[in-house]
Design an enzyme around this catalytic site. Sequence first.
Site, PDB file in Angstrom:
ATOM      1  N   GLY A  36       0.820  -1.209   0.000  1.00 41.98           N
ATOM      2  CA  GLY A  36       0.000   0.000   0.000  1.00 41.98           C
ATOM      3  C   GLY A  36       0.845   1.246   0.000  1.00 41.98           C
ATOM      4  O   GLY A  36       2.056   1.204   0.228  1.00 41.98           O
ATOM      5  N   LYS A  37       0.174   2.357  -0.284  1.00 39.80           N
ATOM      6  CA  LYS A  37       0.863   3.649  -0.266  1.00 39.80           C
ATOM      7  C   LYS A  37      -0.032   4.620   0.478  1.00 39.80           C
ATOM      8  O   LYS A  37      -1.236   4.633   0.265  1.00 39.80           O
ATOM      9  CB  LYS A  37       1.059   4.160  -1.689  1.00 39.80           C
ATOM     10  CG  LYS A  37       2.191   3.486  -2.402  1.00 39.80           C
ATOM     11  CD  LYS A  37       2.455   4.120  -3.740  1.00 39.80           C
ATOM     12  CE  LYS A  37       3.486   3.265  -4.448  1.00 39.80           C
ATOM     13  NZ  LYS A  37       4.134   3.866  -5.549  1.00 39.80           N
ATOM     14  N   GLY A  38       0.575   5.414   1.335  1.00 39.00           N
ATOM     15  CA  GLY A  38      -0.222   6.415   2.042  1.00 39.00           C
ATOM     16  C   GLY A  38       0.502   7.737   2.012  1.00 39.00           C
ATOM     17  O   GLY A  38       1.561   7.858   1.391  1.00 39.00           O
ATOM     18  N   GLY A  39      -0.080   8.710   2.704  1.00 38.94           N
ATOM     19  CA  GLY A  39       0.534  10.022   2.724  1.00 38.94           C
ATOM     20  C   GLY A  39       1.911   9.972   3.364  1.00 38.94           C
ATOM     21  O   GLY A  39       2.823  10.710   2.998  1.00 38.94           O
ATOM     22  N   PHE A  40       2.065   9.075   4.302  1.00 45.28           N
ATOM     23  CA  PHE A  40       3.318   8.964   5.036  1.00 45.28           C
ATOM     24  C   PHE A  40       4.391   8.272   4.206  1.00 45.28           C
ATOM     25  O   PHE A  40       5.561   8.622   4.256  1.00 45.28           O
ATOM     26  CB  PHE A  40       3.023   8.169   6.309  1.00 45.28           C
ATOM     27  CG  PHE A  40       4.182   7.985   7.239  1.00 45.28           C
ATOM     28  CD1 PHE A  40       4.595   9.018   8.066  1.00 45.28           C
ATOM     29  CD2 PHE A  40       4.845   6.760   7.313  1.00 45.28           C
ATOM     30  CE1 PHE A  40       5.646   8.829   8.945  1.00 45.28           C
ATOM     31  CE2 PHE A  40       5.896   6.573   8.192  1.00 45.28           C
ATOM     32  CZ  PHE A  40       6.295   7.617   9.011  1.00 45.28           C
ATOM     33  N   GLY A  41       3.974   7.317   3.410  1.00 47.00           N
ATOM     34  CA  GLY A  41       4.948   6.598   2.589  1.00 47.00           C
ATOM     35  C   GLY A  41       4.404   5.231   2.227  1.00 47.00           C
ATOM     36  O   GLY A  41       3.205   4.978   2.315  1.00 47.00           O
ATOM     37  N   VAL A 101       3.827   1.111   2.328  1.00 46.85           N
ATOM     38  CA  VAL A 101       3.603   0.076   3.338  1.00 46.85           C
ATOM     39  C   VAL A 101       4.030  -1.267   2.745  1.00 46.85           C
ATOM     40  O   VAL A 101       3.637  -1.606   1.631  1.00 46.85           O
ATOM     41  CB  VAL A 101       2.121   0.011   3.753  1.00 46.85           C
ATOM     42  CG1 VAL A 101       1.946  -0.962   4.902  1.00 46.85           C
ATOM     43  CG2 VAL A 101       1.622   1.386   4.153  1.00 46.85           C
ATOM     44  N   LYS A 132       5.380   0.394   7.687  1.00 49.86           N
ATOM     45  CA  LYS A 132       5.032   1.648   7.025  1.00 49.86           C
ATOM     46  C   LYS A 132       6.276   2.511   7.065  1.00 49.86           C
ATOM     47  O   LYS A 132       6.704   2.952   8.122  1.00 49.86           O
ATOM     48  CB  LYS A 132       3.888   2.275   7.816  1.00 49.86           C
ATOM     49  CG  LYS A 132       3.264   3.488   7.206  1.00 49.86           C
ATOM     50  CD  LYS A 132       1.846   3.666   7.788  1.00 49.86           C
ATOM     51  CE  LYS A 132       1.606   5.063   8.307  1.00 49.86           C
ATOM     52  NZ  LYS A 132       0.305   5.227   8.951  1.00 49.86           N
ATOM     53  N   ASP A 187      -9.135  11.323  11.801  1.00 46.92           N
ATOM     54  CA  ASP A 187      -9.067  10.889  10.405  1.00 46.92           C
ATOM     55  C   ASP A 187      -9.853   9.589  10.219  1.00 46.92           C
ATOM     56  O   ASP A 187      -9.396   8.658   9.575  1.00 46.92           O
ATOM     57  CB  ASP A 187      -7.605  10.721   9.977  1.00 46.92           C
ATOM     58  CG  ASP A 187      -7.453  10.760   8.462  1.00 46.92           C
ATOM     59  OD1 ASP A 187      -8.428  11.147   7.776  1.00 46.92           O
ATOM     60  OD2 ASP A 187      -6.374  10.409   7.964  1.00 46.92           O
TER      61      ASP A 187
END
Length: 919
Positions: A590-595, A597, A611, A709
């Site tokens: 996965g990809k999130g705002g933080f970076g 996963v 993550k 959130d």
Amino acid sequence: MSCIIVSSIPLIFCFIMLGITCTVIDTVGGQPSYSGFISIDCGISSDSTYIDSITSIPYVSDDQFINTGVKANISSNYITSALERQLSTLRSFPDGSRNCYLLNVTQGEKYLVRASLMYGNYDGQNRASVENPLLFDLYLDYNLWRIVKITDAAEVHRPESIFVASADTVSVCLIKSGTGIPFISALELRLFDRNLDPYTNETQTVALTYRYNVMPTTNRSIRFPDDIYDRIWEPFTWHSDWNMISTTSSVRSNFGNYFKPPSAVMQTAATPTNSSHLLFQFDYVNMGALVNQFYFVFHFSELVPNTTRAFNIDLNGNYWFKNCSPPYLVATFVCSAVPDSDSLHYQWSLDSSGVSQLPPILNALEVFTPIYHTNVPTDSGDVDAITTIMGRYQLEKNWIGDPCAPKEYAWDGLSCSYNSNSTNIETVILSSNALTGVISDDFGMFKQIKYLDLSHNNLTGKIPNVLGTLSSLRVLNLSGNNLSGSVPDSLLQKSLNESLILILEDNPNLTCTNGTPCKLTAEIGKAKKIPILVIVMTVCVVVIVVFLLVFFFVRRRKAKSTGGTLKLKARPFTYLELKKVTNNFENLIGKGGFGNVYRGSLSDGTPVAVKARSQSSEQGTKQYFAEVQHLIRIHHKHLVSIHGYCMEGNYMALVYEYMANGNLNDHIIGKTVSDITSDWKKRLQIVIEAARGLEYLHHGCTPPLVHRDVKSTSILLNEKLEAKIADFGLSKAIQNDTSNVRTADSLLSRGIQYGVTNTTASDVAGTPGYVDPEYCSTLEYSEKSDVFSFGVVLLELITGQPPILKAVPDGMSYIVNRMHEMLRRGNIDAIIDSRLQNIYDINSVRRTADLALQCTSDVPSERPTMTEVITELNESLKLQTSHERTINFESNDSLQTRTNEISQSSAPEIEEFSSLSAR
Ligand SMILES: *[C@@H]1O[C@H](CO)[C@@H](O)[C@H](O)[C@H]1NC(C)=O
Ligand SMILES: *[C@@H]1O[C@H](CO)[C@@H](O)[C@H](O)[C@H]1NC(C)=O
Ligand SMILES: *[C@@H]1O[C@H](CO)[C@@H](O)[C@H](O)[C@H]1NC(C)=O
Ligand SMILES: *[C@@H]1O[C@H](CO)[C@@H](O)[C@H](O)[C@H]1NC(C)=O
Ligand SMILES: *[C@@H]1O[C@H](CO)[C@@H](O)[C@H](O)[C@H]1NC(C)=O
Ligand SMILES: *[C@@H]1O[C@H](CO)[C@@H](O)[C@H](O)[C@H]1NC(C)=O
Ligand SMILES: *[C@@H]1O[C@H](CO)[C@@H](O)[C@H](O)[C@H]1NC(C)=O
């Protein structure tokens, strides 16, 4: 081409010692002595000792040299009559990445150290094969000694090194760096003569590559007592067309021989059968050395009386040494003066020279490789300081080897600075270590210390003045002790001019200059009017430090596991460990705002999600701190839990429990198909679980947290389809103090307690579509903001639609507005998700819809609490359950009919909404 003769060290020369007759075999009362030997048989029972039947050397158990690892016996399949006794037991190190044996030595003396390793399938796992070798590292003090690679369970590895002791102890460390659990069968230390082995001195260590007894009479190795230094001379038979020549007379080594090969080795030699050449070759690839650099040593002695023998030595066809003519029954040698390094193959040829009556001979040979000291050892002053402190406070720690080197394995609780010429201790964290007594002046010995944390111990007495002289000190945390007296002026002064963060809370009897009790750093803010920005920055620093401290605190708690308040298992990971855990970041999930996963698994097989903060993520750092702060504090069945974290320089990562079934949104929209996709009851159960997680945040933990959130993608599902709330990066602690006047005090205490930084414009929380309108206009957040977002999730669950529909006219694009409109028309059926294939009770859905609308009310006070939400959802679940029970009494036919009916009348597609709103 390398050569041999050196002017400064008289290394070589055939004949050089000819005629000198003194004997150098050291004997004590006629018998060789093993004083100066340490012989450890790893894994035997703790107080047992025995005399080895071959060498007559006494061996002891390794218990007094190490207190980690587990003992094991090799598998009986590998026990043969020829097996050396030391190889039948071993000690393995499944836990910890670095485990060290510590041996007493005398500084300045030269030693041989030898480890023996034979896997012997001790764990019954058949781990060693050519396809899957067992790999780990051996370190001698702070330098890599050998990369152990085992491909065969019966293979015996004997890394050996010769070194000059740089301190009163030497550490042999086994480091988990590859695929294998490190283990060791035996460890031997032998005191050498200082002038033995000219390659080793204070600045250079060598590792043995080969030591061969050429053309021996038996297949056995020769070692003690034949070799008084207990070097092991392996048998070496190169060619079938080699002849053995031997003598029964002893061959002496005189005092000028820097290698002193034992007579038993020199009494046999090879000579070619039918030619005048003796050929042999070594291949770098097979030599197992860390570098392609070799010192070759050839040992010669004439064994045939009254003859003339002379030969040249060529390496790869080039002249290496000319006209060697060994003396009769005297050992001599020819050796490399600098390492030979310019080839992958070392092809040797010994060729008779003109005058010779006999072909060439070779009695023995050795090959060494240099070990380069790649790590700068920790500054000796710092080492003294930390070892003194360890003794002074009787710290029970696995602190062995160099404190800072190798870098990846610095002692736990320390961090260091690494420069080309020095390595220094920079951080010392001894928080919650039950330290008692006064603060030792030894803490003043760390010349480069920046962070010192002695908080939450039982330290008493005055704060020593010497702490004020530490010029690099930036943070001093002495909170939670019983210190008394007044704080040294030098410290207060630094604190006032902001070069030092001084944390002194919870020392009731400590006084500041004016005799009043000291509070904390906030004193600064009062004493001087510092711009708020500076304070905010200071807060950030404090937060970072406190964050670190909290970890160590948690770790300590964990280590002691005294059943205290925190049942947390978060631990720090190094970057290298994470690389291993994720198999080199192979499986991106996965990809999130933080970076990104990544999926990974811990050494015990536990699956985890890692993550990693991407370098480009600007918000990363703050969210990282917030998330870690909260996750290590809170612990609930329906909140995702954290296994650990990593912070190495700029690299930051979090290690979570792995949630096999992804996020709730994927199940609602059918990207992942499960019961949740089609079953209303399952959807209800999931949101009830999620609601429990949120309820815990709002009401169960102190201080309460607002998630900020909540959305369907931050509700994750494990392999049993149980819901857990994730993504705490924006979470905030709810303050009881609602005053908006942010004094230095309140900022600091908030920072210190909760790791919360102040709100700034860039800090706007939430995801469009889920954000409470009140928050949008005021930037004020409360638990009711989460309730709003949760209401939006309920609406998604009912309709199967995203919170904001694109390509829908303004008024109706927003899910809350659509729902209001449909309910106003009394047309709930029309909005229900068509994916809900199974029976649902319309009243259950209606009730949930009503709840969702209450949750999404514009007025925060009209929204229910999460506790009320759970009660209400349970009512909906009851309706659904009793409905299903009724249905089950009916016939299969009618069930089928009902299902069809429902699916036909269920939710219209998006297009219909646009036409609807166009009306
Ligand atoms: C190894 O074998 C010995 C003798 O059979 C036995 O006493 C000992 O308990 C074994 N050790 C382990 C760790 O299994
Ligand atoms: C090593 O030396 C220290 C200090 O002299 C001593 O206390 C310790 O017992 C020695 N350890 C061993 C295994 O001999
Ligand atoms: C140690 O040996 C190396 C290589 O032979 C040499 O370069 C170095 O100068 C020696 N150091 C000392 C202190 O003798
Ligand atoms: C070698 O020659 C010397 C005299 O040249 C003689 O004394 C000695 O006995 C000889 N040794 C052998 C083993 O033949
Ligand atoms: C070590 O190197 C640093 C710069 O890298 C220099 O400032 C310092 O003086 C050096 N120290 C010594 C003892 O050589
Ligand atoms: C500190 O000392 C007090 C009294 O001596 C004792 O009750 C307490 O348990 C100690 N705390 C720690 C953490 O050792
Ligand atoms: C503080 O000092 C008072 C008087 O000197 C003493 O009675 C008390 O025990 C001290 N408190 C602590 C926590 O050491």
